[in-house]
Scaffold this motif. Sequence first.
Motif, PDB file in Angstrom:
ATOM      1  N   LEU A 237     -10.327 -13.396  12.370  1.00 33.39           N
ATOM      2  CA  LEU A 237     -11.312 -12.577  11.654  1.00 33.39           C
ATOM      3  C   LEU A 237     -12.411 -13.410  10.992  1.00 33.39           C
ATOM      4  N   GLY A 238     -12.326 -14.724  11.198  1.00 39.15           N
ATOM      5  CA  GLY A 238     -13.452 -15.567  10.727  1.00 39.15           C
ATOM      6  C   GLY A 238     -13.368 -15.969   9.282  1.00 39.15           C
ATOM      7  N   ALA A 239     -12.213 -16.520   8.856  1.00 44.07           N
ATOM      8  CA  ALA A 239     -12.080 -16.999   7.479  1.00 44.07           C
ATOM      9  C   ALA A 239     -12.990 -18.209   7.267  1.00 44.07           C
ATOM     10  N   ILE A 240     -13.565 -18.316   6.069  1.00 44.09           N
ATOM     11  CA  ILE A 240     -14.402 -19.488   5.812  1.00 44.09           C
ATOM     12  C   ILE A 240     -13.578 -20.632   5.267  1.00 44.09           C
ATOM     13  N   HIS A 241     -12.354 -20.349   4.844  1.00 48.28           N
ATOM     14  CA  HIS A 241     -11.532 -21.414   4.280  1.00 48.28           C
ATOM     15  C   HIS A 241     -10.081 -20.955   4.317  1.00 48.28           C
ATOM     16  N   GLU A 242      -9.188 -21.923   4.534  1.00 43.09           N
ATOM     17  CA  GLU A 242      -7.783 -21.549   4.442  1.00 43.09           C
ATOM     18  C   GLU A 242      -6.985 -22.681   3.831  1.00 43.09           C
ATOM     19  N   ARG A 243      -5.899 -22.311   3.156  1.00 44.03           N
ATOM     20  CA  ARG A 243      -5.031 -23.336   2.576  1.00 44.03           C
ATOM     21  C   ARG A 243      -3.629 -22.757   2.471  1.00 44.03           C
ATOM     22  N   GLU A 244      -2.696 -23.674   2.215  1.00 49.62           N
ATOM     23  CA  GLU A 244      -1.301 -23.235   2.156  1.00 49.62           C
ATOM     24  C   GLU A 244      -0.904 -23.028   0.709  1.00 49.62           C
ATOM     25  N   ILE A 245      -0.143 -21.994   0.475  1.00 50.98           N
ATOM     26  CA  ILE A 245       0.328 -21.748  -0.887  1.00 50.98           C
ATOM     27  C   ILE A 245       1.710 -21.105  -0.830  1.00 50.98           C
ATOM     28  N   LEU A 246       2.709 -21.785  -1.364  1.00 55.37           N
ATOM     29  CA  LEU A 246       4.092 -21.300  -1.438  1.00 55.37           C
ATOM     30  C   LEU A 246       4.591 -20.801  -0.081  1.00 55.37           C
ATOM     31  N   GLY A 247       4.340 -21.599   0.945  1.00 49.94           N
ATOM     32  CA  GLY A 247       4.856 -21.252   2.259  1.00 49.94           C
ATOM     33  C   GLY A 247       4.055 -20.198   2.996  1.00 49.94           C
ATOM     34  N   ARG A 249      -0.057 -18.660   3.969  1.00 52.76           N
ATOM     35  CA  ARG A 249      -1.429 -19.149   4.128  1.00 52.76           C
ATOM     36  C   ARG A 249      -2.374 -18.229   3.352  1.00 52.76           C
ATOM     37  N   LEU A 250      -3.330 -18.857   2.725  1.00 53.66           N
ATOM     38  CA  LEU A 250      -4.313 -18.102   1.956  1.00 53.66           C
ATOM     39  C   LEU A 250      -5.670 -18.274   2.646  1.00 53.66           C
ATOM     40  N   PHE A 251      -6.242 -17.179   3.073  1.00 55.55           N
ATOM     41  CA  PHE A 251      -7.538 -17.221   3.758  1.00 55.55           C
ATOM     42  C   PHE A 251      -8.627 -16.638   2.868  1.00 55.55           C
ATOM     43  N   LEU A 252      -9.813 -17.210   2.969  1.00 56.24           N
ATOM     44  CA  LEU A 252     -10.939 -16.669   2.211  1.00 56.24           C
ATOM     45  C   LEU A 252     -11.988 -16.163   3.195  1.00 56.24           C
ATOM     46  N   TYR A 253     -12.436 -14.933   2.956  1.00 53.68           N
ATOM     47  CA  TYR A 253     -13.402 -14.323   3.863  1.00 53.68           C
ATOM     48  C   TYR A 253     -14.696 -13.990   3.154  1.00 53.68           C
ATOM     49  N   GLU A 254     -15.748 -14.092   3.923  1.00 56.51           N
ATOM     50  CA  GLU A 254     -17.057 -13.695   3.402  1.00 56.51           C
ATOM     51  C   GLU A 254     -17.577 -12.533   4.228  1.00 56.51           C
ATOM     52  N   GLY A 255     -17.775 -11.383   3.585  1.00 56.37           N
ATOM     53  CA  GLY A 255     -18.390 -10.238   4.237  1.00 56.37           C
ATOM     54  C   GLY A 255     -17.551  -9.637   5.355  1.00 56.37           C
ATOM     55  N   VAL A 256     -16.230  -9.676   5.216  1.00 58.58           N
ATOM     56  CA  VAL A 256     -15.367  -9.023   6.207  1.00 58.58           C
ATOM     57  C   VAL A 256     -14.781  -7.777   5.550  1.00 58.58           C
ATOM     58  N   VAL A 272     -13.587 -18.240  -9.104  1.00 54.65           N
ATOM     59  CA  VAL A 272     -14.814 -19.001  -8.852  1.00 54.65           C
ATOM     60  C   VAL A 272     -14.469 -20.402  -8.358  1.00 54.65           C
ATOM     61  N   ALA A 273     -13.394 -20.941  -8.950  1.00 55.98           N
ATOM     62  CA  ALA A 273     -13.005 -22.303  -8.553  1.00 55.98           C
ATOM     63  C   ALA A 273     -12.606 -22.349  -7.079  1.00 55.98           C
ATOM     64  N   ASP A 274     -11.832 -21.354  -6.631  1.00 55.18           N
ATOM     65  CA  ASP A 274     -11.416 -21.325  -5.221  1.00 55.18           C
ATOM     66  C   ASP A 274     -12.607 -21.108  -4.299  1.00 55.18           C
ATOM     67  N   LEU A 275     -13.481 -20.221  -4.740  1.00 59.79           N
ATOM     68  CA  LEU A 275     -14.684 -19.960  -3.954  1.00 59.79           C
ATOM     69  C   LEU A 275     -15.528 -21.230  -3.848  1.00 59.79           C
ATOM     70  N   PHE A 276     -15.599 -21.941  -4.950  1.00 58.44           N
ATOM     71  CA  PHE A 276     -16.371 -23.180  -5.004  1.00 58.44           C
ATOM     72  C   PHE A 276     -15.816 -24.192  -4.003  1.00 58.44           C
ATOM     73  N   VAL A 277     -14.487 -24.381  -4.055  1.00 60.18           N
ATOM     74  CA  VAL A 277     -13.854 -25.340  -3.141  1.00 60.18           C
ATOM     75  C   VAL A 277     -14.129 -24.939  -1.696  1.00 60.18           C
ATOM     76  N   ALA A 278     -13.969 -23.636  -1.399  1.00 54.07           N
ATOM     77  CA  ALA A 278     -14.184 -23.155  -0.034  1.00 54.07           C
ATOM     78  C   ALA A 278     -15.611 -23.423   0.415  1.00 54.07           C
ATOM     79  N   LYS A 279     -16.552 -23.104  -0.456  1.00 51.63           N
ATOM     80  CA  LYS A 279     -17.961 -23.273  -0.105  1.00 51.63           C
ATOM     81  C   LYS A 279     -18.333 -24.742   0.069  1.00 51.63           C
ATOM     82  N   MET A 280     -17.815 -25.574  -0.819  1.00 45.87           N
ATOM     83  CA  MET A 280     -18.158 -26.997  -0.741  1.00 45.87           C
ATOM     84  C   MET A 280     -17.550 -27.632   0.504  1.00 45.87           C
ATOM     85  N   GLN A 281     -16.306 -27.290   0.803  1.00 47.08           N
ATOM     86  CA  GLN A 281     -15.663 -27.888   1.977  1.00 47.08           C
ATOM     87  C   GLN A 281     -16.280 -27.330   3.245  1.00 47.08           C
ATOM     88  N   GLY A 282     -16.675 -26.061   3.191  1.00 44.49           N
ATOM     89  CA  GLY A 282     -17.343 -25.464   4.342  1.00 44.49           C
ATOM     90  C   GLY A 282     -18.617 -26.218   4.677  1.00 44.49           C
TER      91      GLY A 282
END
Lengths: 285, 319
Positions: A237-247, A249-256, A272-282
Amino acid sequence: MNAIVTARGLSKRFGETKALDNIDFTIAPGRIVGLIGPNGAGKTTALKALLGLTRFEGDLDVMGYDPYRQRAELMKKVCFIADVAILPRWLRVSQALDFVEGVHPQFSRERAEFFLAKTQISHKQRVRTLSKGMVTQLHLAIVMAIDVRLLVLDEPTLGLDILFRKQFYETVLGDYFDDQRTIIVTTHQVEEIENILTDLIFINDGRIVLNESMDNVAEKYVELLVAPDRCDAARALGAIHEREILGKRLFLYEGVAKQQLSELGELHRPSVADLFVAKMQGVAA
Amino acid sequence: MKAFPWLLRRELWESRSLYIVPLVFLSLLVGLYTFGLLSHGPGGMVHIDMDNGDGAVNLEQLIKEEPHARQALKLAAGGLPFIVPAVLLNAVMLFVWFFYLTDSLYAERKDRSVLFWKSLPVDDTTTVLSKVATAVVVIPAITFIGIMIAAAGMTLANTVFAWTIDESAWQLIWSQMPFLSAPATLAYALAVQSLWFAPVFGWLMLASAWARRAPALWALLPPAGIALLEGAVFRSSHFLELIGHRLTSVVPTAFRDEDIEGVVDEIHDSSDKIEWAEAFGSLIDPGSFLSDPGMWGGLVVAAVFIAGAIWLRRYRSET
C-alpha cells in the motif's frame, strides 16, 4: 487575514553549502508553528533571516518589513529568545526591566512584574546569581510583557530540567498566546511541544520536507501496526516508513485511505517524533 | 533617540570600573595627603632643601616667620588641590579608556548577550554611538567630577591644617584658590583631550568589534606591525611618529606651551599677589587647537573607524 511571514525563494549559502535552498512558506496569524529539523538543517539560519540577523537571497516579508534592511523597526513588532542564558550576567533584574521599559515602546512593566511575581526571582539579583531555569523565566517574563504579534523561540528550553520545560510552554500557552499572536518555535524536544503546535514545518538540508497544519497531519498521516504475516500486504500500500516494534511491524502512510488500512491491523495517530524520523529517513534514502 | 540615555546607563551598569577605579585612586590620594599634612601640624617637622643645606624645620614656625615660605604655601594650597588630582586621575583615565574601549564591542559577543541586545528595537548605530559618547563625554566627566571631589578633600585637609596652627583658613588657603579658572581650564583640557584622542578611541572600538578573542592584542599588534614593517622596508618611522604625535601632542596643540615657563617664573617673582586665575587663563589656546589640521584629520579618521565598528556590529553574523 494577512500573513505574518511570507518567504519566496528564500536561499542562503555559506560558501559551497546551501543552508537554505530556495524555500517558500507562509505563516498566518494566530498560529504556533514548530520548525523542526536535524542539526545543521537550516532552522537557525531561517530564523536569523526572519529576524534580520543574516543576509539572504529571495523575498522575505515579516509583517510588511524587509527584516534585513528594516531590522530596528522590525524589532518593535517581533520578540525573540534565541537561546538560554543569553541575558548578560552582570545585569540586575531591576535593570533589565528598567532598560527594556526605557527602549521598548510595547513593553508593559506591569505585566512583567505580574509574571515575575510567580517566580522566585527577586529584583536585586544579578543574572549571574540565577539558575539557568530562572534566567529563562526572567527572559520569558520580559518577552511576554512586550505586546507584539510575532514571538520567535529558538531552542528556548535547551539545558533546562523537565519541570521548567513543561512550565515554560504552559506559561506561553496560558498567559501569552491568543489568536492575534503568532509563535515560531524550534526545539529538539518535539514531544514536549507537539500538543501545543497548530502547524508543523520540517526542514532538512535547507529544504522544506513537510509543511502542514496539525489538523492536516492527523488527516494525512497514519500509523498501522500489523502482525508479521501481513507485512507484504501492508508494504504494497506504499508505506513511507516501517520499523519493528514488539514483534510486530509498524508502517507509516501518507495520504492512504484509513478504511483500506484498518483491514490490515490497528491504526494509530503518529507522533511528531515518529513522523519526523520517517520523513528524514525517507529523504536520505 | 529616547533610547540613548538608557544606553549610557547600560554602559555604567556593565562597566562599573568606569567610576570605581577613579574613586579608588582619588580616595587613596586624598587619604594619603590628609594623613601626611596633618601629621605635620603643630610641632610637626618637614625636611626642606635650603640654601644653607638640608634641614628639618617646623612647618608652623616657617609659615609664621618666613614671608616667602608663607607665600609658597598659599600658592601650593591654591593650585595643587586641582593639579595633583588632575595629573593622577588623567593618567588613571588612560587605562580606563583602553580597557573600556577594547571591551566595548567584544564583551557582549563573548558573553553571547549580543542577541539579547539585538532583540530590542535599538539600531546598531545608536548602540555604538552610545559607547563613543561614553568614552568622549561620560568618562572625562567622571574624571572631572573626581578631580573636583579630590580638590575639595585636599582643601578640607588644608583648612583643618590652618586651624591646627591657629591661622585663618580664609587668609592662608581659600583667598587664593582659582575656584572658577581651575575647573574651567580642566574642563577645557579634558574636552580637547577627548577630541584629540577620538581616532585612538575609534581604532580601539574597531579592534573590539573585529576581534574574535584578545581585542587588546588586536588593538596593539597591527600598529606595531605596521611600524616594524615600515622600519624594515623603508628604514623610516613616519607611522611611529604619527602615533607618537597623536598620543603626546594634545598639550602643545591646545595650550600655549611657550608661555608655561614664563607663567611659572611670574608666579615665583610675584611674592605678594598670586593670580592662579590669570595663569590658568593665559595658558589655554582654543584658537590653535581648532585650527589644527591634525585635530580635524583625527576626527575624520575617528569617523571612519567608528563607521567600521558599526558595520561590523550590524552585518557580521557569527554562528
